[in-house]
Design a protein around this motif. Structure first.
Motif: not given
Length: 358
Positions: A193-196, A331-333, A341-345
């Motif tokens: 999901g992070d790649a998506v 899991t993908l979602v 969330a890690r990258r913030g807004e």
């Protein structure tokens, strides 16, 4: 609410904005399409993907209109959620297949295997269906937009099955910044999901995945087929090799096995017979093309993963268990939300796709 919880809520909202156009086109909770895989993307897997909030797609392949009609009805008996039908543009009964989809109330037709004929596309759209097509290059993406498609799929060479020559990372850079008229879905080698999420931030409106779903518990693929996926790494999924440019081989990505090794030997033997005058050029080409006839069914249905064609994308290395479709989708979602969330807004900057979704 803790800072971590706030970040999760903000990231979930951002994900909704990023793939809002894709969700709107598909009519689904998530803009996740199931890749249309022959012998695999049938009623059970398609309905499971749609019931999980994604968008299942029936692989029509070489089905006759009667067979497709029965498959659509069987899928509708298993889900009330939207799903589509993938039609191969070179099918000799393409117009009749479009009519079957329309008569059954299928809302989305995905044309694959080449540019959809104008007549078939008009037939689908006049009948009320949304049309999605594959764009292997920017010039073709623009052409398809002009002809009235409602959505595009750009599929990189990392995908399983029949592939083009360009990777998804290159296609995404070539196409996503320049196509804003319709939603664009990315495909090829996606297993997390992070790649998506990264592709959505580049301007995609959703993603199509096949390999992960082929090994799902609802997939009718033989247990041997699924076990082959569990054992494989990304390096095991290679495209078919062409020995002589005079006898073209359509690249197909799959797991290397005894069949793929024999195909190389078969090409070499056929080439020798052509050069000796035993075979005409057309006969030699036919010998090469017929080698894999029925090979996908042998692998998927019969479980002969040594001699059959085990089509798989390079994301096969990320298949670690046979899981329910709902678990794969959730899991993908979750992975996408965690990455956002890690990258913030995004330091307060809006993405192009967010503007388009507004």
């Amino acid at each position: 609410m803790s800072d971590t919880a706030q970040a999760q809520v903000a990231a979930a909202a951002r994900l909704e904005r990023l793939w809002a156009r894709g969700r709107a086109l598909l009519g689904t909770r998530y803009a996740i399409l199931g890749g249309a895989m022959s012998w695999v993307s049938e009623r059970h897997l398609v309905s499971a993907i749609s019931n999980a909030g994604g968008f299942g797609v029936i692989a029509c392949g070489a089905m006759t209109p009667d067979l497709l009609e029965r498959e659509i009805a069987a899928t509708q008996a298993l889900t009330t959620q939207p799903f589509g039908v993938n039609l191969i543009t070179m099918h000799p009964q393409l117009d009749a297949l479009v009519d079957v989809c329309l008569a059954a109330g299928v809302g989305h037709i995905v044309f694959a295997g080449g540019l959809p004929p104008g007549a078939a596309m008009r037939r689908a759209k006049d009948g009320g269906a949304k049309v999605i097509a594959f764009a292997p290059a920017l010039v073709l993406a623009k052409r398809l937009v002009r002809t009235g498609v409602d959505g595009l799929v750009i599929e990189g060479s990392e995908a399983g099955g029949h592939i083009g020559p360009v990777s998804l990372t290159v296609l995404a850079q070539e196409i996503l910044p320049h196509i804003s008229e319709v939603p664009v879905f990315v495909a090829g080698g996606l297993g997390r999901g992070d790649a998506v999420a990264g592709m959505l931030e580049m301007g995609a409106s959703g993603a199509q995945l096949g390999t992960l779903f082929a090994a799902a518990s609802e997939s009718i693929a033989h247990e041997n087929f699924k076990r082959a996926f569990l054992r494989a790494s990304a390096r095991d999924a290679l495209p078919s090799v062409q020995l002589d440019e005079r006898f073209p081989v359509i690249p197909v990505r799959g797991l290397v096995n005894a069949g793929t090794r024999r195909f190389l030997a078969h090409q070499a033997e056929t080439l020798q017979r052509f050069q000796s005058g035993e075979l005409t050029r057309d006969a030699a080409q036919l010998e090469i093309e017929q080698f894999w006839a029925g090979a996908l069914r042998r692998a998927v249905i019969d479980g002969d993963v040594e001699n059959g064609s085990v089509m798989a994308g390079q994301s096969v290395g990320m298949v670690s268990d046979v899981l329910p479709v709902a678990t794969i989708v959730s899991t993908l979602v979750e992975q996408a939300i965690a990455a956002l969330a890690r990258r913030g807004e995004g330091a307060g900057t809006d993405q192009r796709s967010e503007h388009s979704a507004a």
